[in-house]
Scaffold this active site. Structure first.
Site, PDB file in Angstrom:
ATOM      1  N   ASP A 229       6.306  10.761  83.536  1.00  0.00           N
ATOM      2  CA  ASP A 229       7.283  10.494  82.493  1.00  0.00           C
ATOM      3  C   ASP A 229       7.781   9.071  82.748  1.00  0.00           C
ATOM      4  O   ASP A 229       7.638   8.528  83.848  1.00  0.00           O
ATOM      5  CB  ASP A 229       8.432  11.507  82.531  1.00  0.00           C
ATOM      6  CG  ASP A 229       9.226  11.490  81.225  1.00  0.00           C
ATOM      7  OD1 ASP A 229       9.042  10.537  80.432  1.00  0.00           O
ATOM      8  OD2 ASP A 229      10.013  12.409  80.985  1.00  0.00           O
TER       9      ASP A 229
HETATM   10  C1  BGC Z   1      11.003  11.101  77.851  1.00  0.00           C
HETATM   11  C2  BGC Z   1       9.600  11.415  77.385  1.00  0.00           C
HETATM   12  C3  BGC Z   1       9.090  10.291  76.530  1.00  0.00           C
HETATM   13  C4  BGC Z   1       9.148   9.001  77.320  1.00  0.00           C
HETATM   14  C5  BGC Z   1       8.658   7.811  76.543  1.00  0.00           C
HETATM   15  C6  BGC Z   1      11.119   9.726  78.478  1.00  0.00           C
HETATM   16  O1  BGC Z   1      12.446   9.391  78.692  1.00  0.00           O
HETATM   17  O2  BGC Z   1      11.424  12.074  78.766  1.00  0.00           O
HETATM   18  O3  BGC Z   1       9.565  12.616  76.693  1.00  0.00           O
HETATM   19  O4  BGC Z   1       7.793  10.568  76.111  1.00  0.00           O
HETATM   20  O5  BGC Z   1      10.495   8.752  77.682  1.00  0.00           O
HETATM   21  O6  BGC Z   1       9.507   7.496  75.520  1.00  0.00           O
END
Ligand code: BGC
Length: 803
Positions: A229
């Site tokens: 993530d």
């Molecule tokens: C989120 C993800 C997301 C990623 C990119 C993170 O903060 O938890 O779900 O895909 O950011 O935006």
């Protein structure tokens, strides 16, 4: 390995750098080898492609796109085909925007109703979550775009989300939190899986070999790549060793240097690195090519967007849930005078906030479409302020309007600030001013039809004031058109709840410990989440899992069961065409292990004309009768006579039968005792873990813990951030997501998210300063800054020169 020849040509430096992102949204490309980069974008409700300054929180504008209903809403359709269709539409837009990997779907289990991101997830039930996720993945990938199932795994709280340790036993992990992912991987075959921010039993999800290699790859046969993530990487070497392929977003080359050093020190082998490189290469060499081919085949973009708007509307129609309909007040009769009241009728609440937030193209509103309805509408009034503040003028206007009408359509729901990534809700209530107005409206006019916009469950103690309640959820840009069709009867509501709606938040099993304020988040309730808990403890609920009404009625008959599954007849016994979601639960009353009263193991949505009857078949599968035996570390089947419960909701069982299943289990009830012991020991540990306050902070503490720092300036900064968040909340304003993100982010993420500006050694220097050694910390920070800059430049050069 699939790309051995290519890998042989790459230098070690090139290989390790390949496993770290290039910038906010792209992986690295090596033109000299013909390896393109991959472009990533969020997210589940629409394509959120950022051009220019990228951020991952939905702050900077993105390319306009269709906004579909939120996953929580779409799941209420219980329609895999529809989910697949929406996925396909998402994939088409991704292709138009030249995106290679769509960071969707998210399928974490809704463990607690307060989780700020529940609107992005499907259900409290793993089977349903897995089926919907698999459908979304199939749809997205039909266009050549890769789907990315997230957040793997056990990610159920937003506060401190990067600095949390989920503690749970393996039975709970497997049966509840992994089964959805298992189905999604086996039936959807996603190209990517995103590891969660949190730790699981003390090991970061992204460094969890058991999760990423043993379970995901070996047991489930996943052959794609794992991406962190955003900013979720910790120890890069451990991650790569454990099965994590790509660290995102761009974090410069500090991590790459760290991995090279580990290689030199023998902490990781070149073969292990090559395996990860091979996984990413496979995606980089295939996906962009497929996306480019699809792009050529696509007709003009205008057509794609207008078709997708229609799909968004169809999805909203099929996902709305009719919660109440007294005196058959709905569908609306043509001759009844109607008042439209509520701020949401003017400015719809159609999506959640954070990384999934889409710059929607064609947002419709109830008031804009009202004229086209051909209904005698007496007027529209906003009625309340959605930030919760009292507004006497608006209230008066609304009450006067209500008196002139036969029926009041009252639009209410949760404000934008309440459903957002990075922050959990404080309660399950709708703002008091909306409810107060509802009471007053009901006194003026008893015919209130409430239309409810929310992505998560809310308390409905006020339902006595309404004749009807239609849940439109977060219905996407075309929600208003869908709501009108549902209110007028052009469409018949057919959605059912995919989470239990509680009478009171305190009924939630995880209520006493949620959200965890320190590192450990103990899953004391085990597998008893949602209806599994309420059923077992006979706790009355507001609306049960699987519940939803229709303008017609359905009769079930003639349930037959054999070893392959069930068959029954469902008849539409009412006056209108409609769809019924038939649910199959299994139960083993004589069970000797810890088991819920019943569990969803199949469902089918059947469409029927008035008077029509169809045969419905729901098969059993490898997951129908299994349970996870902790003692032997295996899935097993208990021998016994299982009850098959078929119904219109988890509490409206219409037909029952039974089937004898020859078990695979040899052990005794010992496993139950074992599990109980474990749970008790978790409880004890939790008390200990959460009571200690740390003074010396480390890389993995969130910035919020600076309130305990030795350095007073650090304490001041943390308090400042907290004040800002609290102030916004008090004023009902959407919280600044950047502050929120930083507040909950661990120190290490500073190095992981700054595209090379900050190295891990610089983070350590900052920590020195925060921990009370200001001068020596500052000196080493300056020194490390220059060292990092120099090392980055040299590395970049070598990458290009194949050194
Ligand atoms: C989120 C993800 C997301 C990623 C990119 C993170 O903060 O938890 O779900 O895909 O950011 O935006």
């Amino acid at each position: 390995m699939r790309h051995e020849d290519l890998i042989k040509q790459m230098t070690a430096k090139q290989k390790v750098a390949f496993l770290t992102g290039k910038n906010e949204w792209e992986s690295r490309e090596y033109p000299q080898f013909g390896i393109p980069g991959l472009f990533f974008s969020d997210g589940p409700s629409g394509v959120r492609k950022q051009e220019g300054a990228g951020d991952h929180l939905g702050l900077n504008p993105s390319v306009p796109a269709t906004c579909f209903p939120s996953p929580s809403t779409l799941a209420n359709s219980w329609e895999e085909q529809l989910e697949e269709k929406v996925g396909e539409a998402l994939g088409r837009e991704a292709v138009l925007q030249n995106i290679h990997v769509l960071l969707a779907p998210g399928l974490n289990i809704k463990r607690n109703p307060l989780c700020g991101r529940n609107f992005e997830y499907f259900s409290e039930d793993p089977y349903l979550s897995g089926k919907m996720a698999a459908a979304a993945i199939r749809g997205i990938q039909k266009n050549g775009v890769g789907a990315c199932a997230k957040h793997f795994a056990v990610n159920s709280q937003e506060e401190r989300r990067m600095a949390l340790n989920a503690k749970l036993d393996e039975k709970t992990l497997r049966e509840l939190y992994l089964t959805g992912f298992e189905i999604a991987v086996e039936e959807g075959h996603p190209q990517a899986v995103m590891s969660a921010y949190n730790e699981i039993n003390g090991i970061y999800a992204n460094e969890n070999e058991f999760l990423l290699t043993q379970i995901l790859r070996k047991e489930w046969g996943f052959d794609g790549f794992v991406v962190t993530d955003w900013g979720g990487g910790n120890d890069f070497t451990e991650g790569v060793k454990s099965g994590s392929t790509l660290q995102m977003p761009g974090c410069g080359l500090d991590s790459a240097r760290e991995l090279l050093q580990a290689l030199e020190d023998g902490k990781i082998t070149e073969e292990q690195i090559d395996e990860r490189v091979d996984e990413l290469l496979d995606a980089a060499l295939t996906i962009p090519k497929k996306v480019a081919e699809k792009r050529q085949q696509l007709e003009n973009p205008v057509k794609v967007y207008s078709e997708n708007h229609k799909i968004a509307e169809e999805a909203a129609e099929k996902s709305a849930v009719l919660l109440k309909n007294e005196d058959a007040i709905l569908p609306l009769k043509q001759d009844r005078k109607i008042a439209i009241i509520g701020d949401f009728a003017f400015e719809p609440r159609y999506q959640g906030a954070g990384s999934s937030c889409v710059r929607a193209i064609g947002v419709e509103t109830i008031v804009d479409l009202a004229d086209k309805m051909g209904l005698p509408i007496v007027g529209a009034a906003r009625g309340y302020q959605r930030n919760g503040k009292e507004d006497k003028k608006r209230e008066k206007e609304a009450l006067e309007l209500a008196e002139q009408a036969d029926i009041v359509l009252y639009f209410l729901g949760l404000a934008e600030s309440l459903e957002t990534e990075g922050k959990d809700r404080k309660d399950i209530n709708i703002a008091q001013n909306q409810i107060q107005l509802l009471h007053e409206l009901a006194r003026k006019n008893p015919n209130i039809v409430a239309v409810l916009s929310t992505g998560s469950m809310v308390n409905t103690w006020w339902k006595g004031d309404c004749k009807a309640i239609l849940l439109d959820g977060l219905a996407g840009e075309a929600g208003a058109g869908a709501v009108w069709k549902l209110l007028t009867g052009e469409c018949n509501p057919s959605g059912k709840l995919t989470e239990t709606w509680l009478r009171s938040y305190e009924d939630t099993p995880s209520y006493p410990d949620y959200p965890a304020k320190e590192r450990d988040l103990v899953y004391k309730e085990g597998i008893f989440v949602g209806y599994r808990y309420f059923d077992k403890n006979q706790i009355p609920v507001s609306y049960p899992f699987g519940y939803g009404l229709s303008y017609t009625t359905f009769a079930y008959r003639d349930l037959r069961t054999d070893e392959n599954g069930i068959r029954l007849y469902v008849k539409n016994t009412g006056p209108r065409e409609g769809s019924e979601i038939v649910q199959m639960y299994i139960s083993l009353p004589e069970s000797r292990i810890v088991r819920p009263e019943k569990e969803l193991k199949g469902f089918y949505k059947v469409h029927l004309l008035p008077g029509e009857e169809k045969e419905v078949a729901i098969p059993f599968d490898d997951k129908t009768f299994r349970f996870f035996c902790e003692r032997c570390g295996k899935w097993k089947t208990e021998k016994g006579t299982y009850q098959i419960l078929v119904g219109a909701s988890s509490q409206d069982i219409r037909l029952k039968s039974s089937v004898f299943v020859e078990g695979t289990r040899t052990e005794t009830e010992e496993s139950e005792d074992l599990r109980q012991d474990k749970q008790n020991s978790l409880k004890k540990e939790d008390k200990k873990g959460n009571s200690a306050k740390r003074i010396l902070l480390n890389r993995n503490d969130p910035l919020s813990s600076m309130i305990y720092a030795r350095n007073p300036v650090a304490r001041l900064i943390a308090h400042g951030m907290k004040r800002k968040i609290d102030r916004a909340e008090k004023e009902g304003q959407p919280v600044d997501l950047n502050t929120l993100f930083r507040y909950n982010m661990p120190f290490r993420a500073i190095a992981k998210m700054t595209e090379g500006m900050v190295s891990m050694k610089m983070v350590d220097s900052m920590l020195k300063m925060i921990n009370g050694h200001f001068c020596s910390g500052l000196c080493s920070l300056v020194k490390e800054f220059f060292r990092n800059q120099k090392a980055n430049k040299a590395y970049e050069k070598e990458l290009k020169q194949n050194i």
